[in-house]
Write a protein that holds these residues in place. Structure first.
Motif, mmCIF file in Angstrom:
data_model
loop_
_atom_site.group_PDB
_atom_site.id
_atom_site.type_symbol
_atom_site.label_atom_id
_atom_site.label_comp_id
_atom_site.label_asym_id
_atom_site.label_seq_id
_atom_site.Cartn_x
_atom_site.Cartn_y
_atom_site.Cartn_z
ATOM 1 N N GLY A 1 7.741 -33.459 55.858
ATOM 2 C CA GLY A 1 9.173 -33.637 55.641
ATOM 3 C C GLY A 1 9.834 -33.876 57.160
ATOM 4 N N LEU A 2 9.371 -33.175 58.261
ATOM 5 C CA LEU A 2 10.034 -33.539 59.686
ATOM 6 C C LEU A 2 9.842 -35.083 59.756
ATOM 7 C CD1 LEU A 2 9.124 -30.378 61.410
ATOM 8 C CD2 LEU A 2 11.342 -31.098 60.725
ATOM 9 N N TYR A 3 8.705 -35.674 59.654
ATOM 10 C CA TYR A 3 8.353 -36.997 59.992
ATOM 11 C C TYR A 3 9.166 -37.890 59.184
ATOM 12 C CZ TYR A 3 5.742 -41.256 59.818
ATOM 13 O OH TYR A 3 5.217 -42.706 60.034
ATOM 14 N N ARG A 4 9.356 -37.745 57.810
ATOM 15 C CA ARG A 4 10.105 -38.564 56.717
ATOM 16 C C ARG A 4 11.595 -38.509 57.383
ATOM 17 N NH1 ARG A 4 7.374 -40.185 52.040
ATOM 18 N NH2 ARG A 4 9.366 -40.341 51.055
ATOM 19 N N ARG A 5 12.054 -37.446 57.639
ATOM 20 C CA ARG A 5 13.516 -37.351 58.306
ATOM 21 C C ARG A 5 13.597 -38.097 59.551
ATOM 22 N NH1 ARG A 5 17.904 -34.392 56.273
ATOM 23 N NH2 ARG A 5 16.513 -34.450 54.502
ATOM 24 N N MET A 6 12.822 -38.010 60.349
ATOM 25 C CA MET A 6 12.929 -38.907 61.572
ATOM 26 C C MET A 6 12.774 -40.413 61.180
ATOM 27 S SD MET A 6 10.463 -36.375 64.123
ATOM 28 C CE MET A 6 10.330 -37.791 65.394
ATOM 29 N N ILE A 7 11.946 -40.948 60.342
ATOM 30 C CA ILE A 7 11.614 -42.151 60.011
ATOM 31 C C ILE A 7 12.927 -42.462 59.305
ATOM 32 C CG2 ILE A 7 10.615 -43.750 58.440
ATOM 33 C CD1 ILE A 7 8.912 -43.368 60.757
ATOM 34 N N LEU A 8 13.721 -41.908 58.545
ATOM 35 C CA LEU A 8 14.928 -42.154 57.825
ATOM 36 C C LEU A 8 15.960 -42.397 58.809
ATOM 37 C CD1 LEU A 8 16.802 -42.714 55.731
ATOM 38 C CD2 LEU A 8 17.052 -40.120 55.225
ATOM 39 N N ALA B 1 18.644 -43.294 68.624
ATOM 40 C CA ALA B 1 17.173 -43.625 68.442
ATOM 41 C C ALA B 1 16.510 -42.886 69.692
ATOM 42 C CB ALA B 1 17.065 -45.143 68.754
ATOM 43 N N GLY B 2 15.452 -42.100 69.535
ATOM 44 C CA GLY B 2 14.852 -41.319 70.346
ATOM 45 C C GLY B 2 15.146 -39.882 70.253
ATOM 46 N N GLN B 3 16.278 -39.617 69.628
ATOM 47 C CA GLN B 3 16.769 -38.170 69.919
ATOM 48 C C GLN B 3 16.468 -37.490 68.414
ATOM 49 O OE1 GLN B 3 20.286 -39.144 73.005
ATOM 50 N NE2 GLN B 3 20.935 -37.627 71.357
ATOM 51 N N GLU B 4 15.893 -38.256 67.483
ATOM 52 C CA GLU B 4 15.646 -37.639 66.053
ATOM 53 C C GLU B 4 14.806 -36.329 66.031
ATOM 54 O OE1 GLU B 4 15.124 -42.399 66.146
ATOM 55 O OE2 GLU B 4 14.243 -40.505 67.367
ATOM 56 N N PRO B 5 13.970 -35.993 66.905
ATOM 57 C CA PRO B 5 13.421 -34.656 66.929
ATOM 58 C C PRO B 5 14.394 -33.296 67.069
ATOM 59 C CG PRO B 5 12.336 -35.915 68.441
ATOM 60 C CD PRO B 5 13.475 -36.786 68.061
ATOM 61 N N VAL B 6 15.534 -33.705 67.805
ATOM 62 C CA VAL B 6 16.486 -32.678 67.858
ATOM 63 C C VAL B 6 16.917 -32.305 66.479
ATOM 64 C CG1 VAL B 6 18.314 -31.815 69.239
ATOM 65 C CG2 VAL B 6 16.870 -33.591 70.180
ATOM 66 N N ALA B 7 17.724 -33.537 65.803
ATOM 67 C CA ALA B 7 18.285 -33.092 64.726
ATOM 68 C C ALA B 7 17.479 -32.749 63.492
ATOM 69 C CB ALA B 7 19.079 -34.676 64.367
ATOM 70 N N ALA B 8 16.214 -33.236 63.358
ATOM 71 C CA ALA B 8 15.173 -33.138 62.334
ATOM 72 C C ALA B 8 14.820 -31.674 62.549
ATOM 73 C CB ALA B 8 14.126 -33.977 62.280
ATOM 74 N N GLY B 9 14.615 -31.296 63.848
ATOM 75 C CA GLY B 9 13.930 -29.936 63.792
ATOM 76 C C GLY B 9 14.959 -28.675 63.662
ATOM 77 N N MET C 1 2.688 -24.208 61.063
ATOM 78 C CA MET C 1 3.410 -25.019 60.353
ATOM 79 C C MET C 1 2.576 -25.701 59.191
ATOM 80 S SD MET C 1 6.166 -27.935 61.122
ATOM 81 C CE MET C 1 7.180 -26.928 62.336
ATOM 82 N N ASP C 2 3.079 -25.726 57.711
ATOM 83 C CA ASP C 2 2.175 -26.187 56.811
ATOM 84 C C ASP C 2 2.421 -27.656 56.725
ATOM 85 O OD1 ASP C 2 4.328 -26.703 54.404
ATOM 86 O OD2 ASP C 2 5.012 -25.119 55.425
ATOM 87 N N ALA C 3 1.526 -28.371 56.000
ATOM 88 C CA ALA C 3 1.584 -29.827 56.205
ATOM 89 C C ALA C 3 2.743 -30.445 55.367
ATOM 90 C CB ALA C 3 0.399 -30.429 55.389
ATOM 91 N N GLN C 4 3.346 -29.644 54.360
ATOM 92 C CA GLN C 4 4.613 -30.381 53.720
ATOM 93 C C GLN C 4 5.630 -30.394 54.524
ATOM 94 O OE1 GLN C 4 3.988 -31.597 50.735
ATOM 95 N NE2 GLN C 4 6.013 -32.277 50.535
ATOM 96 N N THR C 5 6.059 -29.264 55.405
ATOM 97 C CA THR C 5 6.920 -29.156 56.360
ATOM 98 C C THR C 5 6.796 -30.277 57.423
ATOM 99 O OG1 THR C 5 7.101 -26.807 56.166
ATOM 100 C CG2 THR C 5 8.187 -27.790 58.066
#
Length: 324
Positions: free
Chosen positions: A8-15, A50-58, A1-5
């Protein structure tokens, strides 16, 4: 996975987390000193993700604007990841006229046709509408897909099994996503479900099933991407289950006396875990972390200000928008 992707996943989880924590703040702001669920600027139940962000972002990282998502009664993370209008969504949560449903639905009934997002407060009832959209998408023939999100407790509902059966029978472009946060309100999965993984149930309906164990956004991204690619290619439905985490109670005001795992919950928070990974790989530094936090905070606070400035519905309009 490239750095930009990855960034983007990290920023979406933070939001998502910033939003949930802000709603948490506003929800409790005028419910003190004694908690009264019926009082305040956001009355009624509140279910935070809160805590379930990886599912939605991914999952949603693979979706286009014209793909569809049907979510659960805990919907904010998927709504944000699907790019639902943040200001209108917040106004709806506050019950204001500028909300998605003109202040009539609240946080469990968010509908944004512009991005084909909907959710339901009824357990497992988002699955049949997802099939309807997937059926239309198949006839349309443009490669659109539907994602039906539900919880592990809902996997024991009739609508879940009926939907999997029909989706496989008609080879519909739909992906079923199960968020297994271990608890169906206060009932542990081990006391309600006869199999350790709902992903094994997919085989009974002739579709692939895969479980992501570690609540890691990149693992979710990889597995969901494969399932969605399969759906777009006309190969039919898939099931993805993610073992995720509910950081807070089932609803705000839930004392969680039934949970024996509470002491270890903060250490399982997926966001600092992912941040540490990205820092170690050179994708994140202090400047990028602060920028993500500042951007998310600005968007969220602007949405909350918009909601508070929106008017409450006039009681005389109570019967407007109701089919007679």
């Amino acid at each position: 996975m490239d750095a930009q992707t990855r960034l983007g996943l990290y920023r979406r989880m933070i939001l998502i987390r910033t939003y949930e924590d802000a709603i948490l703040r506003e929800y409790h702001a005028d419910k003190k000193p004694g908690f009264d669920i019926a009082k305040g600027q956001i009355p009624g139940e509140m279910h935070l993700a809160a805590g379930q962000e990886p599912v939605a972002a991914g999952v949603c990282a693979h979706l286009n604007r014209d793909d569809a998502v049907t979510a659960t009664h805990r919907p904010h993370h998927f709504a944000i990841a699907k790019d639902v209008d943040l200001r209108k969504m917040t106004a709806e949560i506050f019950g204001r006229v500028d909300g998605l449903g003109r202040g009539r639905g609240g946080h469990m009934h968010l509908f944004d046709p512009a991005v084909h997002f909907s959710c339901s407060g009824i357990i497992a009832e988002g699955l049949p509408p997802a099939l309807g959209m997937a059926f239309a998408f198949k006839r349309e023939g443009k490669g659109r897909v539907a994602v039906a999100v539900t919880g592990e407790g809902a996997a024991n509902q009739g609508a879940f099994h009926e939907s999997l059966n029909l989706a496989a029978l008609w080879k519909l472009p739909v992906v079923f996503v199960i968020e297994d946060n271990d608890w169906g309100i206060s009932v542990p999965r081990s006391a309600s479900t006869c199999v350790p993984s709902n992903a094994t149930r997919a085989a009974a309906y002739g579709m692939p099933g895969e479980r992501v164990e570690d609540n890691a956004v990149e693992a979710v991204h990889h597995v969901a991407g494969r399932a969605l690619e399969r759906a777009r290619a006309g190969e039919g439905p898939s099931l993805v289950e993610v073992h995720t985490l509910r950081l807070y109670g089932h609803f705000e005001g839930d004392a969680q006396g039934y949970r024996e795992d509470l002491s270890g919950v903060p250490g399982r928070d997926p966001i600092p875990t992912y941040e540490q990974l990205l820092r170690a790989d050179g994708v994140l530094d202090d400047i990028a972390v602060q920028d993500a936090a500042n951007t998310a905070s600005a968007l969220v606070e602007e949405a909350i200000t918009f909601a508070k400035q929106s008017a409450e519905p006039d009681p005389s309009s109570a019967l407007d928008y109701v089919f007679a």
